[in-house]
Write a protein that holds these residues in place. Structure first.
Motif, short mmCIF file in Angstrom:
data_model
loop_
_atom_site.label_atom_id
_atom_site.label_comp_id
_atom_site.label_asym_id
_atom_site.label_seq_id
_atom_site.Cartn_x
_atom_site.Cartn_y
_atom_site.Cartn_z
N LEU A 240 43.64 27.82 44.20
CA LEU A 240 42.60 28.79 44.01
C LEU A 240 41.43 27.94 43.83
O LEU A 240 41.67 26.68 42.45
CB LEU A 240 42.35 30.04 43.37
N ARG A 241 40.23 27.37 44.60
CA ARG A 241 39.62 26.79 44.01
C ARG A 241 38.02 27.59 43.36
O ARG A 241 38.12 29.33 44.34
CB ARG A 241 39.27 25.44 44.75
N GLU A 242 37.16 27.27 42.69
CA GLU A 242 36.29 27.97 42.17
C GLU A 242 34.92 28.86 43.58
O GLU A 242 34.68 30.04 43.08
CB GLU A 242 35.06 27.62 41.61
N TRP A 243 35.15 27.66 45.32
CA TRP A 243 34.54 28.37 46.04
C TRP A 243 35.14 29.51 46.63
O TRP A 243 34.66 29.77 47.84
CB TRP A 243 34.32 27.16 46.96
N ASP A 244 35.94 29.95 46.29
CA ASP A 244 37.07 30.92 47.25
C ASP A 244 36.33 31.91 47.07
O ASP A 244 35.52 32.59 46.45
CB ASP A 244 38.99 30.95 47.16
N THR A 245 36.88 32.84 48.35
CA THR A 245 36.25 34.16 47.90
C THR A 245 36.49 35.38 47.30
O THR A 245 37.77 34.80 46.76
CB THR A 245 36.40 34.88 49.95
N GLU A 246 36.07 36.18 47.36
CA GLU A 246 37.25 37.33 46.07
C GLU A 246 38.39 37.77 47.40
O GLU A 246 39.20 37.43 45.82
CB GLU A 246 35.90 38.50 46.29
N GLU A 247 37.78 37.73 48.00
CA GLU A 247 39.48 38.24 48.65
C GLU A 247 40.55 37.40 48.61
O GLU A 247 42.18 37.84 48.81
CB GLU A 247 38.71 38.94 50.41
N GLN A 248 40.19 36.40 48.82
CA GLN A 248 41.24 35.29 48.34
C GLN A 248 41.89 34.69 46.91
O GLN A 248 42.88 35.14 46.97
CB GLN A 248 40.93 33.48 48.79
N ARG A 249 41.54 35.03 46.49
CA ARG A 249 41.01 35.46 45.01
C ARG A 249 42.05 36.08 44.51
O ARG A 249 43.55 36.07 43.64
CB ARG A 249 40.04 35.57 43.98
N LYS A 250 42.16 37.51 45.40
CA LYS A 250 42.88 38.41 45.08
C LYS A 250 44.35 38.80 45.68
O LYS A 250 45.09 38.63 45.31
CB LYS A 250 42.21 39.59 45.82
N PHE A 251 44.26 38.07 47.00
CA PHE A 251 45.81 37.92 48.00
C PHE A 251 46.17 36.67 46.67
O PHE A 251 47.52 36.71 46.89
CB PHE A 251 45.41 37.49 48.94
N GLY A 252 45.55 35.72 46.29
CA GLY A 252 45.97 34.38 45.63
C GLY A 252 46.55 34.55 44.50
O GLY A 252 47.85 33.93 44.27
N GLU A 253 45.98 35.83 43.89
CA GLU A 253 46.39 36.07 41.82
C GLU A 253 48.05 36.91 42.11
O GLU A 253 48.87 36.99 41.40
CB GLU A 253 45.46 36.90 42.08
N MET A 254 47.76 37.71 43.92
CA MET A 254 49.47 38.48 44.23
C MET A 254 49.92 37.67 44.26
O MET A 254 51.20 37.64 44.51
CB MET A 254 49.09 39.91 44.93
N TYR A 255 50.47 36.68 44.91
CA TYR A 255 50.98 35.61 45.89
C TYR A 255 51.27 34.44 45.21
O TYR A 255 51.71 33.24 46.27
CB TYR A 255 50.53 35.91 47.70
#
Length: 295
Positions: A240-255
């Motif tokens: 993940l990078r600082e510009w990623d969306t909130e949705e992307q961050r949620k999925f990124g943290e899960m997977y």
């Protein structure tokens, strides 16, 4: 996307598709819509092909957006491209509403993108004949059927572009993708055959996206997502990078890592469709952050 989120993007290239006609399947949403925006920004007129009545508002809104933002002709066409009637409707609508080629004075299809697909993620023992027929009808026969219908209208100077959208699952052997991965493997084989058969008319190439932030991914079987997540530690562009969306961050943290944005996949399609890509055909180009690296 959060209002304070900004994803780095590359400015659109010069309008080197000015006056060209692109037919894109599955174009009312997700990757298909992103491809339509990419090509329209470069001057291409766009035929937005989609399947269901529920997508009527999305397709109409996208057509209006492309026309307003880029001054191109954009038309929505609801059609089942697995049927003779469906592909005939696509060609008839395009011929009736798209501008003719300025050099020949005739209708011409310069770009054809097969983006529509039916996703299927189930364990081997859950696969059945009915699902096989549905998946292969849309993912394999559909591209064959539409390409047959469009072939008489392709350029005769090798300037045409056909891009098939496969999946990284076919290359790396993702779990639960017996039917979907198999159908995409067939599409990759067809790419190589068409590259030879259509050489005087168009280049034919294929990309294999990994997981992408689309409705297909959001609605996918959680077990399939978890199986794909096992690859994330080895995917160079997944952190993940600082510009990623909130949705992307949620999925990124899960997977354990982020997936692609539709615009990133569209950018690779746009590269293949450019005049500079004229010496490339029959290729499978990696579009998955390095989950599978082109060789």
């Amino acid at each position: 996307m959060a209002s304070n989120t900004k994803i780095p993007t590359i400015a659109p290239s010069a309008r080197h598709h000015e006056g060209k006609v692109a037919i894109i399947t599955g174009a009312s949403r997700s990757i298909g819509a992103a491809i339509a925006r990419n090509l329209a920004a470069k001057g291409s007129n766009v035929v937005i092909v989609y399947l269901t009545e529920n997508s009527d508002p999305l397709a109409a809104k996208l057509a209006e957006e492309l026309t307003s933002a880029h001054g191109v002709v954009a038309i929505p066409v609801r059609a089942d491209f697995t049927t003779a009637e469906g592909v005939q409707k696509i060609v008839t609508e395009a011929k009736g509403k798209m501008p003719v080629n300025t050099k020949t004075g005739k209708f011409q299809v310069d770009i054809l993108v097969h983006s529509a697909a039916l996703f299927h993620a189930m364990p081997l023992e859950a696969c059945n004949l009915e699902d096989f027929q549905k998946v292969y009808a849309i993912n394999v026969w559909g591209p064959i059927n539409l390409t047959q219908a469009v072939k008489p209208y392709l350029p005769t100077d090798r300037s045409g572009r056909i891009v098939n959208i496969s999946s990284v699952g076919s290359k790396v052997g993702l779990q639960y993708l017996t039917l979907y991965g198999g159908s995409k493997g067939a599409l990759e084989a067809m790419t190589r055959t068409w590259a030879r058969e259509l050489a005087e008319q168009a280049t034919v190439n294929c990309i294999n996206p990994g997981s992408t932030m689309t409705d297909m991914y959001r609605d996918a079987n959680p077990a399939a997502k978890q199986a794909n997540a096992l690859f994330n530690p080895l995917v160079p562009l997944s952190p993940l990078r600082e510009w990623d969306t909130e949705e992307q961050r949620k999925f990124g943290e899960m997977y354990g890592g982020r997936v692609a944005y539709p615009e990133e996949i569209a950018g690779i399609v746009g590269m293949i469709c450019s005049p500079e890509s004229a010496w490339m055909t029959g290729s499978l180009i990696s579009a998955n952050g390095g989950q599978w690296m082109s060789s």
